[in-house]
Design a protein around this motif. Structure first.
Motif, short mmCIF file in Angstrom:
data_model
loop_
_atom_site.label_atom_id
_atom_site.label_comp_id
_atom_site.label_asym_id
_atom_site.label_seq_id
_atom_site.Cartn_x
_atom_site.Cartn_y
_atom_site.Cartn_z
N PHE A 9 0.86 -1.19 0.00
CA PHE A 9 0.00 0.00 0.00
C PHE A 9 0.89 1.24 0.00
O PHE A 9 1.95 1.24 0.63
N CYS A 26 -14.15 -0.92 4.92
CA CYS A 26 -13.57 -2.09 5.60
C CYS A 26 -14.66 -2.81 6.39
O CYS A 26 -14.83 -4.02 6.29
N LYS A 55 -9.58 -0.90 10.52
CA LYS A 55 -9.10 0.34 9.89
C LYS A 55 -9.69 1.49 10.68
O LYS A 55 -10.91 1.52 10.89
N CYS A 141 -6.39 -6.26 9.98
CA CYS A 141 -6.48 -6.19 8.51
C CYS A 141 -5.80 -7.41 7.88
O CYS A 141 -4.69 -7.78 8.28
N ASN A 142 -6.46 -7.99 6.87
CA ASN A 142 -5.82 -9.12 6.16
C ASN A 142 -5.52 -8.77 4.70
O ASN A 142 -5.41 -9.66 3.85
N MET A 143 -5.36 -7.48 4.41
CA MET A 143 -5.04 -7.00 3.07
C MET A 143 -6.18 -7.29 2.08
O MET A 143 -5.98 -7.27 0.87
N CYS A 144 -7.38 -7.58 2.62
CA CYS A 144 -8.49 -8.01 1.74
C CYS A 144 -8.00 -9.10 0.79
O CYS A 144 -8.15 -9.01 -0.43
N PRO A 154 -8.06 -3.81 -2.57
CA PRO A 154 -8.65 -3.85 -1.22
C PRO A 154 -9.81 -2.85 -1.14
O PRO A 154 -9.78 -1.79 -1.79
N CYS A 156 -10.77 -0.73 1.08
CA CYS A 156 -10.45 0.63 1.54
C CYS A 156 -9.81 1.45 0.43
O CYS A 156 -10.05 2.66 0.31
S1 SF4 Z 1 -7.15 -3.99 3.20
FE1 SF4 Z 1 -9.26 -4.74 3.63
S2 SF4 Z 1 -9.13 -5.53 5.74
FE2 SF4 Z 1 -7.33 -4.18 5.44
S3 SF4 Z 1 -7.96 -2.15 6.16
FE3 SF4 Z 1 -8.35 -2.22 3.95
S4 SF4 Z 1 -10.53 -2.87 3.78
FE4 SF4 Z 1 -9.84 -3.38 5.88
#
Ligand code: SF4
Ligand code: SF4
Length: 244
Positions: A9, A26, A55, A141-144, A154, A156
């Motif tokens: 990110f 999220c 988040k 968070c699991n990185m979506c 992801p 977010c």
């Molecule tokens: S990557 Fe997914 S789980 Fe992580 S903060 Fe963003 S929306 Fe939430």
């Protein structure tokens, strides 16, 4: 995995307006429970990360060069290149916390409910892991990872309307982040990328990291004082004591 592979990110905090779209996205994608809004004297809500808030946009009003300035910090797990939480978990229950080969995402499994919560939380140099009381699981968070494996951004990142949030291959994100940093430093010479050689979430800080949060960087008074994270030797040295 080589530190230049996998996903990363880039979060350009100079663009964040604290709309909290990422925080809501999220919750929505992960189907996480809401918290009742409580007035704590801040626009920030909830007051901290918790077992169902992965988040959180942190709000701070700080003084910079004699002027008041709002700074916003959309906080989440940094997906450390060498995650101390995983190193600590491996000393107790190998496989409870894993690192995805393709992306580098740090993933908490069902086995985390058998880990000691405080031990794992204190291993994290950014104070990220929380326990969800309704399930007993440790969460973050699991990185979506479900979306990313399907070729999607992801949640977010997808929802951010101000182009604060970016996500992609690590080398591409590093290049974008460094170019943007050089631009921002023309007017804000103190700007930096927080812990960019340690983590997969690159935060561009326009002002000193401590203005955003005391856990913005690993050596700003966080868990480094407690166990010396990022030191594999220190963790391994603890293993026989803890296991005994
Ligand atoms: S990557 Fe997914 S789980 Fe992580 S903060 Fe963003 S929306 Fe939430
Ligand atoms: S930020 Fe904390 S929870 Fe996330 S991978 Fe690093 S040590 Fe683990």
């Amino acid at each position: 995995m080589s530190e230049n592979k996998g996903k990363t990110f880039f979060i350009d905090q100079t663009r964040c307006t604290a709309c909290r779209g990422c925080q809501a996205a999220c919750k929505q994608w992960k189907k996480l429970a809401a918290d009742e809004t409580v007035n704590t004297g801040s626009y920030q809500n909830p007051p901290d990360l918790n077992g169902h808030t992965f988040k959180l946009v942190r709000f701070n009003e700080v003084e910079v060069d004699g002027k008041l300035k709002w700074v916003f910090f959309p906080e989440q797990c940094r997906h450390c290149l060498e995650p101390p939480c995983k190193m600590m978990a491996d000393a107790f229950i190998p496989g409870a916390i894993i690192q995805d080969e393709a992306t580098g995402a740090v993933l908490y499994t069902e086995k985390t409910k058998d880990l000691d919560y405080q031990t794992i939380r204190e291993a994290c140099p950014y104070d990220i892991p929380r326990k969800e009381e309704s399930t007993g699981l440790l969460t973050k968070c699991n990185m979506c990872i479900d979306r990313v494996r399907a070729g999607m951004l992801p949640a977010c990142v997808k929802t951010c309307p101000t182009f604060t949030m970016h996500f992609g291959d690590r080398d591409e994100m590093l290049a974008i982040a460094r170019a943007r940093l050089a631009e921002v430093q023309k007017t804000s010479p103190a700007a930096l990328l927080a812990d960019s050689d340690l983590v997969r979430v690159l935060y561009l800080c326009e002002v000193h990291p401590s203005h955003y949060h005391h856990h913005m960087v690993a050596d700003a008074g966080g868990a480094t004082d407690r166990i010396g994270p990022f030191s594999r030797r220190a963790l391994l040295a603890m293993r026989p004591l803890r296991m005994g």
